[in-house]
Scaffold this motif. Structure first.
Motif, PDB file in Angstrom:
ATOM      1  N   UNK A  86       0.831  -1.208   0.000  1.00 41.04           N
ATOM      2  CA  UNK A  86       0.000   0.000   0.000  1.00 41.04           C
ATOM      3  C   UNK A  86       0.863   1.254   0.000  1.00 41.04           C
ATOM      4  N   UNK A  87       1.928   1.270   0.801  1.00 39.92           N
ATOM      5  CA  UNK A  87       2.824   2.427   0.860  1.00 39.92           C
ATOM      6  C   UNK A  87       3.482   2.668  -0.498  1.00 39.92           C
ATOM      7  N   UNK A  88       3.951   1.588  -1.139  1.00 39.75           N
ATOM      8  CA  UNK A  88       4.565   1.736  -2.463  1.00 39.75           C
ATOM      9  C   UNK A  88       3.578   2.332  -3.457  1.00 39.75           C
ATOM     10  N   UNK A  89       2.341   1.871  -3.411  1.00 43.61           N
ATOM     11  CA  UNK A  89       1.330   2.375  -4.339  1.00 43.61           C
ATOM     12  C   UNK A  89       1.057   3.856  -4.080  1.00 43.61           C
ATOM     13  N   UNK A  90       0.927   4.236  -2.804  1.00 49.76           N
ATOM     14  CA  UNK A  90       0.648   5.634  -2.459  1.00 49.76           C
ATOM     15  C   UNK A  90       1.803   6.530  -2.898  1.00 49.76           C
ATOM     16  N   UNK A  91       3.041   6.102  -2.641  1.00 50.91           N
ATOM     17  CA  UNK A  91       4.196   6.901  -3.056  1.00 50.91           C
ATOM     18  C   UNK A  91       4.271   7.033  -4.575  1.00 50.91           C
ATOM     19  N   UNK A  92       3.990   5.958  -5.273  1.00 50.59           N
ATOM     20  CA  UNK A  92       3.976   6.007  -6.736  1.00 50.59           C
ATOM     21  C   UNK A  92       2.910   6.961  -7.245  1.00 50.59           C
ATOM     22  N   UNK A  93       1.764   6.946  -6.615  1.00 54.63           N
ATOM     23  CA  UNK A  93       0.672   7.847  -7.002  1.00 54.63           C
ATOM     24  C   UNK A  93       1.064   9.307  -6.751  1.00 54.63           C
ATOM     25  N   UNK A  94       1.705   9.589  -5.608  1.00 54.34           N
ATOM     26  CA  UNK A  94       2.168  10.954  -5.316  1.00 54.34           C
ATOM     27  C   UNK A  94       3.185  11.410  -6.351  1.00 54.34           C
ATOM     28  N   UNK A  95       4.118  10.504  -6.694  1.00 54.89           N
ATOM     29  CA  UNK A  95       5.147  10.828  -7.680  1.00 54.89           C
ATOM     30  C   UNK A  95       4.500  11.160  -9.030  1.00 54.89           C
ATOM     31  N   UNK A  96       3.517  10.399  -9.425  1.00 58.88           N
ATOM     32  CA  UNK A  96       2.816  10.622 -10.691  1.00 58.88           C
ATOM     33  C   UNK A  96       2.104  11.979 -10.669  1.00 58.88           C
ATOM     34  N   UNK A  98       2.870  14.633  -8.856  1.00 57.07           N
ATOM     35  CA  UNK A  98       3.871  15.697  -8.900  1.00 57.07           C
ATOM     36  C   UNK A  98       4.406  15.883 -10.316  1.00 57.07           C
ATOM     37  N   UNK A  99       4.637  14.789 -11.040  1.00 57.77           N
ATOM     38  CA  UNK A  99       5.114  14.880 -12.415  1.00 57.77           C
ATOM     39  C   UNK A  99       4.075  15.566 -13.295  1.00 57.77           C
ATOM     40  N   UNK A 100       2.817  15.223 -13.099  1.00 58.21           N
ATOM     41  CA  UNK A 100       1.742  15.847 -13.866  1.00 58.21           C
ATOM     42  C   UNK A 100       1.694  17.347 -13.592  1.00 58.21           C
ATOM     43  N   UNK A 101       1.871  17.721 -12.327  1.00 59.35           N
ATOM     44  CA  UNK A 101       1.840  19.125 -11.948  1.00 59.35           C
ATOM     45  C   UNK A 101       2.996  19.879 -12.599  1.00 59.35           C
ATOM     46  N   UNK A 102       4.199  19.315 -12.546  1.00 56.58           N
ATOM     47  CA  UNK A 102       5.373  19.948 -13.156  1.00 56.58           C
ATOM     48  C   UNK A 102       5.173  20.060 -14.656  1.00 56.58           C
ATOM     49  N   UNK A 103       4.659  19.024 -15.280  1.00 58.94           N
ATOM     50  CA  UNK A 103       4.442  19.034 -16.722  1.00 58.94           C
ATOM     51  C   UNK A 103       3.397  20.073 -17.117  1.00 58.94           C
TER      52      UNK A 103
END
Length: 117
Positions: A86-96, A98-103
């Motif tokens: 669950x933690x890995x999934x949540x961190x991956x979702x946050x990373x995605x 943030x990338x969308x926001x930067x893009x």
């Protein structure tokens, strides 16, 4: 001369034996009685096959009973596998996100410009 009398009309109706639930007998056509008998046989055959299937399933379950997990086993599984996943999934979702926001910020500043504008 008088006309000849018409022959007596033959009835195609017969009556069923009295039902224990009803006081009067119903008059039914022979075809209806035949269909009723066939359908009752079909229903009883279906009930038999259903019962046989249920018995087979019950026997199969008796051969392979499900393992019942103890509370301790469930908690250990949650700690060691479920929570890290669950933690890995949540961190991956946050990373995605943030990338969308930067893009989207980059596209806002640089993405719409065209050569010569």
């Amino acid at each position: 001369p008088a006309p000849a009398p018409l022959p007596a009309r033959r009835s195609t109706r017969t009556s069923l034996p009295p039902s224990p639930n009803k006081r009067k007998t119903r008059t039914l056509r022979a075809a209806t009685i035949t269909k009723s008998i066939k359908s009752s046989k079909t229903v009883s055959e279906q009930q038999k096959s259903t019962l046989q299937r249920q018995i087979a399933i019950a026997k199969r379950l008796q051969k392979n009973p499900r393992k019942t997990f103890s509370q301790e086993e469930l908690l250990l599984e949650a700690i060691h596998s479920t929570e890290p996943e669950n933690q890995r999934w949540i961190l991956g979702r946050k990373r995605y996100k943030e990338q969308e926001e930067v893009l989207s910020e980059w596209n806002k500043w640089y993405g719409r410009k065209r050569g010569g504008d």
